[in-house]
Design a protein around this motif. Structure first.
Motif, PDB file in Angstrom:
ATOM      1  N   MET A 110     -28.938 -14.774 -40.935  1.00 39.32           N
ATOM      2  CA  MET A 110     -30.315 -14.424 -40.571  1.00 39.32           C
ATOM      3  C   MET A 110     -30.379 -13.850 -39.159  1.00 39.32           C
ATOM      4  O   MET A 110     -31.009 -12.817 -38.932  1.00 39.32           O
ATOM      5  CB  MET A 110     -31.213 -15.657 -40.697  1.00 39.32           C
ATOM      6  CG  MET A 110     -31.383 -16.097 -42.140  1.00 39.32           C
ATOM      7  SD  MET A 110     -32.061 -17.747 -42.255  1.00 39.32           S
ATOM      8  CE  MET A 110     -33.726 -17.392 -42.694  1.00 39.32           C
ATOM      9  N   LEU A 111     -29.708 -14.538 -38.212  1.00 43.51           N
ATOM     10  CA  LEU A 111     -29.773 -14.079 -36.819  1.00 43.51           C
ATOM     11  C   LEU A 111     -29.135 -12.698 -36.661  1.00 43.51           C
ATOM     12  O   LEU A 111     -29.752 -11.761 -36.144  1.00 43.51           O
ATOM     13  CB  LEU A 111     -29.059 -15.068 -35.896  1.00 43.51           C
ATOM     14  CG  LEU A 111     -29.747 -16.405 -35.648  1.00 43.51           C
ATOM     15  CD1 LEU A 111     -28.848 -17.322 -34.840  1.00 43.51           C
ATOM     16  CD2 LEU A 111     -31.066 -16.210 -34.938  1.00 43.51           C
ATOM     17  N   GLY A 153     -39.890 -20.652 -44.656  1.00 42.35           N
ATOM     18  CA  GLY A 153     -39.925 -20.050 -43.315  1.00 42.35           C
ATOM     19  C   GLY A 153     -39.985 -18.532 -43.391  1.00 42.35           C
ATOM     20  O   GLY A 153     -40.774 -17.892 -42.680  1.00 42.35           O
ATOM     21  N   LEU A 154     -39.171 -17.945 -44.282  1.00 42.87           N
ATOM     22  CA  LEU A 154     -39.170 -16.481 -44.438  1.00 42.87           C
ATOM     23  C   LEU A 154     -40.521 -15.999 -44.944  1.00 42.87           C
ATOM     24  O   LEU A 154     -41.056 -14.988 -44.482  1.00 42.87           O
ATOM     25  CB  LEU A 154     -38.085 -16.057 -45.443  1.00 42.87           C
ATOM     26  CG  LEU A 154     -36.624 -16.145 -45.007  1.00 42.87           C
ATOM     27  CD1 LEU A 154     -35.702 -15.662 -46.112  1.00 42.87           C
ATOM     28  CD2 LEU A 154     -36.380 -15.308 -43.761  1.00 42.87           C
ATOM     29  N   ALA A 155     -41.106 -16.738 -45.921  1.00 44.76           N
ATOM     30  CA  ALA A 155     -42.385 -16.319 -46.510  1.00 44.76           C
ATOM     31  C   ALA A 155     -43.484 -16.343 -45.455  1.00 44.76           C
ATOM     32  O   ALA A 155     -44.295 -15.404 -45.361  1.00 44.76           O
ATOM     33  CB  ALA A 155     -42.735 -17.233 -47.683  1.00 44.76           C
ATOM     34  N   LEU A 156     -43.509 -17.398 -44.633  1.00 41.08           N
ATOM     35  CA  LEU A 156     -44.535 -17.508 -43.590  1.00 41.08           C
ATOM     36  C   LEU A 156     -44.439 -16.321 -42.616  1.00 41.08           C
ATOM     37  O   LEU A 156     -45.445 -15.683 -42.277  1.00 41.08           O
ATOM     38  CB  LEU A 156     -44.347 -18.826 -42.833  1.00 41.08           C
ATOM     39  CG  LEU A 156     -45.286 -19.047 -41.646  1.00 41.08           C
ATOM     40  CD1 LEU A 156     -46.717 -19.243 -42.132  1.00 41.08           C
ATOM     41  CD2 LEU A 156     -44.842 -20.251 -40.829  1.00 41.08           C
ATOM     42  N   LEU A 157     -43.211 -16.012 -42.212  1.00 36.67           N
ATOM     43  CA  LEU A 157     -43.022 -14.914 -41.256  1.00 36.67           C
ATOM     44  C   LEU A 157     -43.393 -13.572 -41.899  1.00 36.67           C
ATOM     45  O   LEU A 157     -44.031 -12.724 -41.268  1.00 36.67           O
ATOM     46  CB  LEU A 157     -41.558 -14.900 -40.792  1.00 36.67           C
ATOM     47  CG  LEU A 157     -41.221 -13.877 -39.713  1.00 36.67           C
ATOM     48  CD1 LEU A 157     -42.010 -14.153 -38.438  1.00 36.67           C
ATOM     49  CD2 LEU A 157     -39.727 -13.904 -39.387  1.00 36.67           C
ATOM     50  N   TYR A 158     -43.006 -13.402 -43.157  1.00 44.21           N
ATOM     51  CA  TYR A 158     -43.279 -12.137 -43.848  1.00 44.21           C
ATOM     52  C   TYR A 158     -44.781 -11.895 -43.955  1.00 44.21           C
ATOM     53  O   TYR A 158     -45.272 -10.789 -43.663  1.00 44.21           O
ATOM     54  CB  TYR A 158     -42.625 -12.161 -45.241  1.00 44.21           C
ATOM     55  CG  TYR A 158     -42.780 -10.867 -45.991  1.00 44.21           C
ATOM     56  CD1 TYR A 158     -42.008  -9.763 -45.663  1.00 44.21           C
ATOM     57  CD2 TYR A 158     -43.713 -10.740 -47.010  1.00 44.21           C
ATOM     58  CE1 TYR A 158     -42.156  -8.560 -46.328  1.00 44.21           C
ATOM     59  CE2 TYR A 158     -43.865  -9.553 -47.688  1.00 44.21           C
ATOM     60  CZ  TYR A 158     -43.085  -8.466 -47.354  1.00 44.21           C
ATOM     61  OH  TYR A 158     -43.239  -7.279 -48.018  1.00 44.21           O
ATOM     62  N   PHE A 190     -37.792  -7.490 -41.671  1.00 42.15           N
ATOM     63  CA  PHE A 190     -37.800  -8.163 -40.358  1.00 42.15           C
ATOM     64  C   PHE A 190     -37.060  -7.319 -39.309  1.00 42.15           C
ATOM     65  O   PHE A 190     -37.469  -7.260 -38.146  1.00 42.15           O
ATOM     66  CB  PHE A 190     -37.148  -9.549 -40.442  1.00 42.15           C
ATOM     67  CG  PHE A 190     -37.875 -10.513 -41.337  1.00 42.15           C
ATOM     68  CD1 PHE A 190     -39.251 -10.447 -41.504  1.00 42.15           C
ATOM     69  CD2 PHE A 190     -37.195 -11.496 -42.028  1.00 42.15           C
ATOM     70  CE1 PHE A 190     -39.932 -11.324 -42.335  1.00 42.15           C
ATOM     71  CE2 PHE A 190     -37.850 -12.386 -42.860  1.00 42.15           C
ATOM     72  CZ  PHE A 190     -39.219 -12.300 -43.021  1.00 42.15           C
ATOM     73  N   GLY A 191     -35.964  -6.678 -39.737  1.00 44.27           N
ATOM     74  CA  GLY A 191     -35.222  -5.815 -38.811  1.00 44.27           C
ATOM     75  C   GLY A 191     -36.105  -4.670 -38.325  1.00 44.27           C
ATOM     76  O   GLY A 191     -36.159  -4.371 -37.125  1.00 44.27           O
ATOM     77  N   PHE A 221     -41.675 -24.209 -37.634  1.00 45.20           N
ATOM     78  CA  PHE A 221     -41.405 -24.215 -39.067  1.00 45.20           C
ATOM     79  C   PHE A 221     -40.339 -23.164 -39.415  1.00 45.20           C
ATOM     80  O   PHE A 221     -39.390 -23.435 -40.163  1.00 45.20           O
ATOM     81  CB  PHE A 221     -42.722 -23.910 -39.791  1.00 45.20           C
ATOM     82  CG  PHE A 221     -42.685 -24.158 -41.257  1.00 45.20           C
ATOM     83  CD1 PHE A 221     -42.580 -25.450 -41.754  1.00 45.20           C
ATOM     84  CD2 PHE A 221     -42.740 -23.102 -42.144  1.00 45.20           C
ATOM     85  CE1 PHE A 221     -42.538 -25.672 -43.122  1.00 45.20           C
ATOM     86  CE2 PHE A 221     -42.696 -23.316 -43.508  1.00 45.20           C
ATOM     87  CZ  PHE A 221     -42.599 -24.616 -43.992  1.00 45.20           C
ATOM     88  N   ALA A 222     -40.496 -21.958 -38.849  1.00 48.82           N
ATOM     89  CA  ALA A 222     -39.524 -20.886 -39.122  1.00 48.82           C
ATOM     90  C   ALA A 222     -38.147 -21.232 -38.543  1.00 48.82           C
ATOM     91  O   ALA A 222     -37.123 -20.998 -39.176  1.00 48.82           O
ATOM     92  CB  ALA A 222     -40.024 -19.567 -38.529  1.00 48.82           C
ATOM     93  N   PHE A 223     -38.126 -21.830 -37.328  1.00 50.69           N
ATOM     94  CA  PHE A 223     -36.831 -22.227 -36.736  1.00 50.69           C
ATOM     95  C   PHE A 223     -36.176 -23.342 -37.556  1.00 50.69           C
ATOM     96  O   PHE A 223     -34.951 -23.403 -37.648  1.00 50.69           O
ATOM     97  CB  PHE A 223     -37.010 -22.674 -35.279  1.00 50.69           C
ATOM     98  CG  PHE A 223     -37.046 -21.521 -34.322  1.00 50.69           C
ATOM     99  CD1 PHE A 223     -35.953 -20.676 -34.181  1.00 50.69           C
ATOM    100  CD2 PHE A 223     -38.175 -21.258 -33.558  1.00 50.69           C
ATOM    101  CE1 PHE A 223     -35.988 -19.603 -33.306  1.00 50.69           C
ATOM    102  CE2 PHE A 223     -38.217 -20.175 -32.684  1.00 50.69           C
ATOM    103  CZ  PHE A 223     -37.125 -19.342 -32.558  1.00 50.69           C
ATOM    104  N   ALA A 224     -37.018 -24.237 -38.131  1.00 48.94           N
ATOM    105  CA  ALA A 224     -36.450 -25.280 -38.993  1.00 48.94           C
ATOM    106  C   ALA A 224     -35.769 -24.631 -40.196  1.00 48.94           C
ATOM    107  O   ALA A 224     -34.720 -25.099 -40.659  1.00 48.94           O
ATOM    108  CB  ALA A 224     -37.545 -26.236 -39.444  1.00 48.94           C
ATOM    109  N   GLY A 225     -36.353 -23.543 -40.713  1.00 47.71           N
ATOM    110  CA  GLY A 225     -35.721 -22.795 -41.797  1.00 47.71           C
ATOM    111  C   GLY A 225     -34.375 -22.240 -41.357  1.00 47.71           C
ATOM    112  O   GLY A 225     -33.399 -22.270 -42.104  1.00 47.71           O
TER     113      GLY A 225
END
Lengths: 46, 481
Positions: free
Chosen positions: B59-60, B187-192, B280-281, B314-318
């Motif tokens: 991911m990173l 986490g991905l869904a929230l960010l998206y 995200f990129g 929450f996203a970092f926990a993902g």
């Protein structure tokens, strides 16, 4: 003419071809499921 | 008052430990410990495979390098092709073999204790090096969430995953992987959803990113040399069908048909994981690129800028879940290489040393603890060379085992000596090329080390098998063909 705002070749590499390959995998698994069952019953694996 | 990051991380780590304690009750035999009694159906197995493949580094660095180099950096195509190889050549026969590890396959298919032992050494070295890198990456993520020091973060995260793997074996790994999968995707869904509100849909993202980075959406991205791009895709095709934790999860399928059904489901889930990384990129390139000092920092900066404190936690926990889902699988595999392949199959059983199943479960747990401690020490005090080797660890595995797996399961004529030369030569050439690349030898940098390694191991296994006798008994061949 691509997909989701991407040019054609990028759309093919990123989205279309991978999805087609997954569909090929599904087709292959479905096609082989009968043969598998017969083979593994003979072998006593299942 | 504790920060949202500490609260969410604390709840997550407590859940992982609880799963370890519950699953420890089911560990009576080595079959339970290493392959969870072979009881999994296709959906559970697919989710566990995806969670172990999709690690924090994916991911990173995935978001960072996609932002830097363009959408083409995401390797959807490599995954799909690699998984196609697994469906066609590997899944059914590997599960039918009923082993625990990748060296089990080498030992059984080629009637060879040398290949089992060498395979185990390659797995132990590469999985442990990779584990050290991933443990360190996990430490950075926990540090970002909690404000602890890097050393405290590594110790906290590693203590939890070492404990639950040592307690519950593969059953704990799979059930924690499922919880980690849910956290990762949530986490991905929230960010998206949040970024969609800021940027718009895919077409809007593509238009905006082309304005700030012309060529970003093209087939060569921003600055990819064709040879480097081809190398990248070959690395990931080979790397993903030889991943050791992947092979073990196939062994844990309920039956050989389930092993085969699992792969298209896992592949579809992987594409669902990787495709948002393209978005995200692009979003990182549009929204935060001026603040990014190195590609690895792009994703955390994007999360912090797009989400509030609770959402970011929450996203970092993902992300932490993604990192841990790979470290636990690698620890499990390093442990299996020592306890099962080296101690049991190469030392005790050939010398008629009889031990009970309970003894081997105890040895397995002690081995997991030992490898875990080595990984923590490595992550705390690692040298620069180890960190650089991490990126080549999967390439060494792929070049060493790839042809032995594909040809060994599809071609009856494959010779034992040819396989030995292929496996050893593929590993040695990739390792030497990796070291030359790390030390800056100019001509070695032209291609990724996996390319010379895989070319050698493929030619060796094909040409020598055509020349030499197989040297494998009919009884063994009949198990596979």
């Amino acid at each position: 003419m691509g997909l989701l705002g991407f040019p054609l070749y990028s759309s093919l590499a990123l989205f279309i071809v991978p999805i087609v390959i997954v569909l090929v995998q599904v087709w292959y698994v479905w096609k082989k499921s009968g043969e598998d069952e017969e083979f593994f019953r003979e072998e006593g694996v299942i | 008052m504790a920060s949202p990051g500490i609260l969410i991380l604390g709840a997550y780590l407590a859940l992982m430990l609880l799963i370890g304690i519950i699953t420890s009750r089911y560990q009576k035999t080595t079959d339970d410990f290493w392959v969870a009694g072979r009881r999994f159906g296709p959906v559970v197995l697919a989710v566990a495979i995806v969670a172990s493949i999709a690690h924090g580094g994916t991911m990173l660095s995935g978001v960072g390098f996609t932002a830097l180099l363009g959408a083409i950096t995401v390797n959807n195509l490599s995954f799909a092709l690699g998984f196609l190889i697994v469906v066609v050549f590997l899944a059914r026969k590997l599960r039918a073999l009923g082993g625990y590890t990748l060296p089990d396959y080498l030992g059984e298919r080629f009637d060879s204790r040398f290949l089992r032992g060498f395979g185990a050494l390659v797995v132990i070295i590469s999985a442990t090096v990779y584990l050290i890198g991933q443990t360190r990456a996990m430490g950075f993520i926990i540090q970002g969430m909690t404000g602890l020091t890097l050393e405290q973060s590594i110790l906290l995260g590693a203590t939890i995953f070492i404990l639950y793997v040592a307690l519950g074996g593969l059953l704990a790994v799979v059930w924690t992987n499922i919880a980690q999968f849910i956290m990762m995707y949530a986490g991905l869904a929230l960010l998206y959803i949040t970024l969609y509100g800021k940027i718009g849909g895919w077409a809007a993202m593509a238009t905006k990113v082309e304005q700030v980075a012309p060529g970003w959406t093209s087939i060569t991205g921003v600055g990819w040399a064709p040879m480097a791009l081809i190398s990248w895709y070959v690395v990931w095709i080979v790397a993903y069908f030889t991943r050791v934790e992947f092979v073990t999860k196939l062994y844990a399928a309920r039956d050989p048909k389930v092993a085969r059904y699992t792969i298209p489901i896992a592949c579809a889930l992987i594409l669902l994981f990787f495709t948002p990384i393209i978005y995200f990129g692009g979003a990182a390139r549009i929204l935060v690129w001026s603040q990014v000092t190195s590609p690895d920092k792009a994703f955390p900066i994007l999360i912090n800028s797009a989400l509030g404190p609770m959402g970011a936690a929450f996203a970092f926990a993902g992300l932490a879940a993604a990192a841990m889902s790979t470290t636990d699988s690698l620890l499990h595999q390093s442990g299996a290489g020592i306890a099962h392949d080296i101690i049991r199959k190469c030392l005790f059983e050939p010398n008629k040393v009889k031990k009970s199943e309970e003894f081997y479960v105890r040895v397995s747990r002690v081995t997991i603890l030992g490898v875990g401690i080595i990984a923590v020490i490595g992550a705390l005090y690692t040298s620069e060379i180890i960190l650089k080797l991490v990126s080549y660890a999967v390439a060494m595995l792929g070049a060493s085992f790839g042809p032995a797996m594909v040809f060994g399961l599809s071609w009856k004529r494959v010779s034992k000596i040819a396989t030995g030369v292929s496996v050893v030569g593929g590993f040695v050439i990739t390792a030497i090329w990796s070291i030359m690349t790390i030390y800056g030898v100019t001509w070695a940098k032209i291609v990724h080390p996996v390319i010379p390694g895989i070319i050698f191991s493929t030619i060796a296994i094909v040409v020598l098998s055509l020349i030499l006798p197989t040297n494998i008994s009919e009884k063994t061949l009949n198990r596979f063909f």
